[in-house]
Scaffold this motif. Structure first.
Motif, short mmCIF file in Angstrom:
data_model
loop_
_atom_site.label_atom_id
_atom_site.label_comp_id
_atom_site.label_asym_id
_atom_site.label_seq_id
_atom_site.Cartn_x
_atom_site.Cartn_y
_atom_site.Cartn_z
N HIS A 135 0.83 -1.20 0.00
CA HIS A 135 0.00 0.00 0.00
C HIS A 135 0.87 1.25 0.00
O HIS A 135 1.88 1.31 0.71
N GLY A 136 0.45 2.25 -0.75
CA GLY A 136 1.08 3.55 -0.65
C GLY A 136 0.86 4.13 0.73
O GLY A 136 -0.08 3.73 1.45
N PRO A 137 1.68 5.09 1.16
CA PRO A 137 1.60 5.59 2.54
C PRO A 137 0.27 6.21 2.92
O PRO A 137 -0.09 6.24 4.10
N ASP A 138 -0.50 6.70 1.94
CA ASP A 138 -1.79 7.32 2.23
C ASP A 138 -2.97 6.42 1.85
O ASP A 138 -4.11 6.88 1.77
N SER A 139 -2.71 5.15 1.62
CA SER A 139 -3.76 4.25 1.15
C SER A 139 -4.92 4.15 2.14
O SER A 139 -6.09 4.32 1.76
N LEU A 140 -4.63 3.90 3.40
CA LEU A 140 -5.69 3.75 4.39
C LEU A 140 -6.46 5.05 4.57
O LEU A 140 -7.69 5.06 4.67
N ARG A 141 -5.74 6.15 4.56
CA ARG A 141 -6.36 7.47 4.69
C ARG A 141 -7.34 7.71 3.54
O ARG A 141 -8.46 8.19 3.74
N ALA A 142 -6.94 7.36 2.31
CA ALA A 142 -7.80 7.57 1.14
C ALA A 142 -9.04 6.69 1.19
O ALA A 142 -10.14 7.13 0.85
N LEU A 143 -8.87 5.44 1.60
CA LEU A 143 -10.01 4.53 1.68
C LEU A 143 -11.04 5.03 2.70
O LEU A 143 -12.25 5.05 2.41
N VAL A 144 -10.58 5.43 3.87
CA VAL A 144 -11.50 5.90 4.89
C VAL A 144 -12.15 7.21 4.47
O VAL A 144 -13.36 7.43 4.70
N SER A 145 -11.39 8.10 3.83
CA SER A 145 -11.96 9.36 3.35
C SER A 145 -13.10 9.10 2.39
O SER A 145 -14.17 9.73 2.47
N ALA A 146 -12.89 8.18 1.44
CA ALA A 146 -13.93 7.87 0.47
C ALA A 146 -15.15 7.24 1.13
O ALA A 146 -16.29 7.56 0.80
N ALA A 147 -14.90 6.33 2.09
CA ALA A 147 -16.02 5.67 2.76
C ALA A 147 -16.86 6.66 3.55
O ALA A 147 -18.10 6.63 3.50
N ARG A 148 -16.20 7.57 4.27
CA ARG A 148 -16.94 8.54 5.07
C ARG A 148 -17.62 9.58 4.18
O ARG A 148 -18.74 10.01 4.46
N ALA A 149 -16.94 9.98 3.12
CA ALA A 149 -17.46 11.05 2.28
C ALA A 149 -18.76 10.65 1.58
O ALA A 149 -19.70 11.44 1.50
N ALA A 150 -18.81 9.43 1.05
CA ALA A 150 -19.97 8.99 0.29
C ALA A 150 -20.85 8.02 1.06
O ALA A 150 -21.73 7.39 0.49
N ASP A 151 -20.61 7.89 2.38
CA ASP A 151 -21.41 7.02 3.24
C ASP A 151 -21.46 5.60 2.67
O ASP A 151 -22.53 5.02 2.48
N LEU A 152 -20.28 5.05 2.42
CA LEU A 152 -20.17 3.72 1.82
C LEU A 152 -19.98 2.65 2.88
O LEU A 152 -19.27 2.86 3.86
N ASP A 153 -20.58 1.50 2.64
CA ASP A 153 -20.40 0.36 3.53
C ASP A 153 -19.16 -0.43 3.17
O ASP A 153 -18.60 -1.13 4.03
#
Length: 437
Positions: free
Chosen positions: A176-194
């Motif tokens: 994973h790139g160093p910001d991978s987890l940050r990007a995944l969580v940002s997308a999940a929270r932003a679009a209310d994704l399960d």
């Protein structure tokens, strides 16, 4: 031959425009890891552009809120069986995640014989970073695949140790790139994704990897068009098992992983269970997102044709629900769509039939054009695109071999374990089985 070539051209016309634009490679997370979307925003995110507003109009979304002041806790679960070869290339990238909130890693050593657990502890001691726990669940209970048994153990342990809102399921061969987890969580929270999943960029270094790997992702997208997967309310569901961020309460609603314990193709089955189980907006409204990755890479090498053959053949017949009828239909479909165009072109040129040559040539041109974006994504030369029929022939043979191995009792074999067809597909209704076919 003219009728066959014409049918192939019609099929390619439909695939080009009517199969969710599967051939495009622009379904990816935004490049900025802190981008957040207003509730209800379309989850079909594209790189380098602002997401579309809910009414579907093009244009930027203004007034995007700031990142959350408090980032949710995340548990990273890594099932690993005999992964000492790739772990030094992948685990340090997880340990070094630049995540603003609380995160910890649980590596589940699934009865490895190569010192995977000890190596993981040594890597954590040498690199530091996120806290790492190494545990082992023992042999899988009856009815469980090894990976899902390990996932169950890792999720249960993380639930006891943390109040993590999200669980990242990632394979031991994924860097994973160093910001991978940050990007995944940002997308999940932003679009209310399960569920948020990225298709890791597979290794393409050796000859056979260059020939077969881009086609693997291309065919996957054809079966499960990402735009259809990401559209709320549709039946199409898929995920890439190497990188799946799952909301904890969504996993509990869907009964993950117990409900899918038999699944050989666990990622697609998991995504279907999440999407069908419902979400915060009512029954059947689970929100999922799947796209191509820019900074999530598989480090597992497949230098020989035999390595790639086993990778595809071990689950191809399971994808067809172990159905002889679906196998025959798949073989005929691959032959019509991918093999007929070059055969018709050559037959028309040799036999002096201009219509046959023209129809076959046009179908081959359309096929080649749809493959070019995937080759660009994998940084491969465009002149390899016309070789797609040959690659499709290899996949056809791998699929047939998968069925043969199944009936010989050696189907779905992986690292010393073999899984036959379950007595009933766990968590899958007849309607879902039809969709998977």
């Amino acid at each position: 031959m003219a009728w066959i070539a014409g049918a192939s051209l019609v099929a390619w016309g439909w695939l080009l425009a009517g199969q969710g634009f599967f051939w495009r490679t622009d379904v990816r997370l935004p490049p900025g890891t802190d981008v957040r979307l207003p509730p209800g925003t379309d989850a079909r995110l594209r790189p380098g552009t602002a997401p579309r507003p809910p009414d579907g109009r093009a244009g930027p979304v203004r007034g995007l809120p700031e990142p959350p002041a408090e980032w949710p806790s995340v548990a990273v679960v890594v099932p690993a069986r005999d992964e000492a070869e790739v772990l030094p290339l992948s685990l340090p990238s997880l340990l070094a995640q630049a995540y603003p909130g609380r995160a910890e890693i649980v590596l589940v050593d699934d009865d490895s014989t190569d010192g995977t657990g000890e190596l993981a502890r040594a890597l954590a001691d040498g690199h530091g970073g996120l806290p790492l726990t190494v545990t082992s669940p023992g042999e899988p209970a009856p009815g469980w695949t090894g990976k899902l048994w390990a996932v169950r153990h890792g999720m249960a342990l993380s639930r006891e140790r943390t109040d993590a809102e999200y669980v990242l399921l990632t394979d031991a061969d994924i860097a994973h790139g160093p910001d991978s987890l940050r990007a995944l969580v940002s997308a999940a929270r932003a679009a209310d994704l399960d569920l948020v999943s990225q298709m890791a960029r597979l290794r393409v270094t050796d000859f056979w990897e260059r020939l077969i790997v881009p086609a693997f992702v291309y065919f996957f997208g054809q079966l499960y068009p990402f735009r259809w997967v990401n559209r709320p309310g549709t039946r199409t569901a898929a995920a890439a098992g190497g990188c799946v961020l799952l909301r904890r309460d969504a996993a509990e609603r869907a009964g993950i992983p117990e409900r899918i314990r038999h699944a050989v193709i666990d990622d697609v089955t998991l995504s279907r269970a999440v999407k069908r189980s419902g979400g915060r907006h009512g029954p059947g409204t689970g929100r999922i997102w799947l796209g191509l990755a820019d900074h999530v890479d598989s480090v597992r090498p497949y230098p020989r044709l035999a390595d790639l053959w086993r990778m595809v053949a071990r689950s191809a017949y399971a994808q067809l629900l172990h159905s002889p009828l679906l196998l025959v239909g798949t073989v005929l479909g691959l032959a019509l769509v991918y093999l007929a165009p070059p055969v018709a072109l050559v037959a028309g040129l040799v036999g002096g039939s201009a219509p046959v040559a023209l129809l076959g040539g046009l179908a081959w041109v359309v096929m080649t054009g749809t493959y070019l974006p995937m080759l660009r994504y994998y940084r491969q030369p465009p002149w390899t695109a016309p070789l797609l029929p040959f690659t499709a022939l290899l996949y056809l043979l791998m699929t047939v071999d998968s069925a043969v191995q199944h009936y010989r009792g050696r189907g779905a074999a992986w690292k010393g374990r073999t899984y036959g067809a379950p007595p009933s597909r766990a968590g899958t209704t007849s309607e879902e089985a039809s969709e998977g076919a």
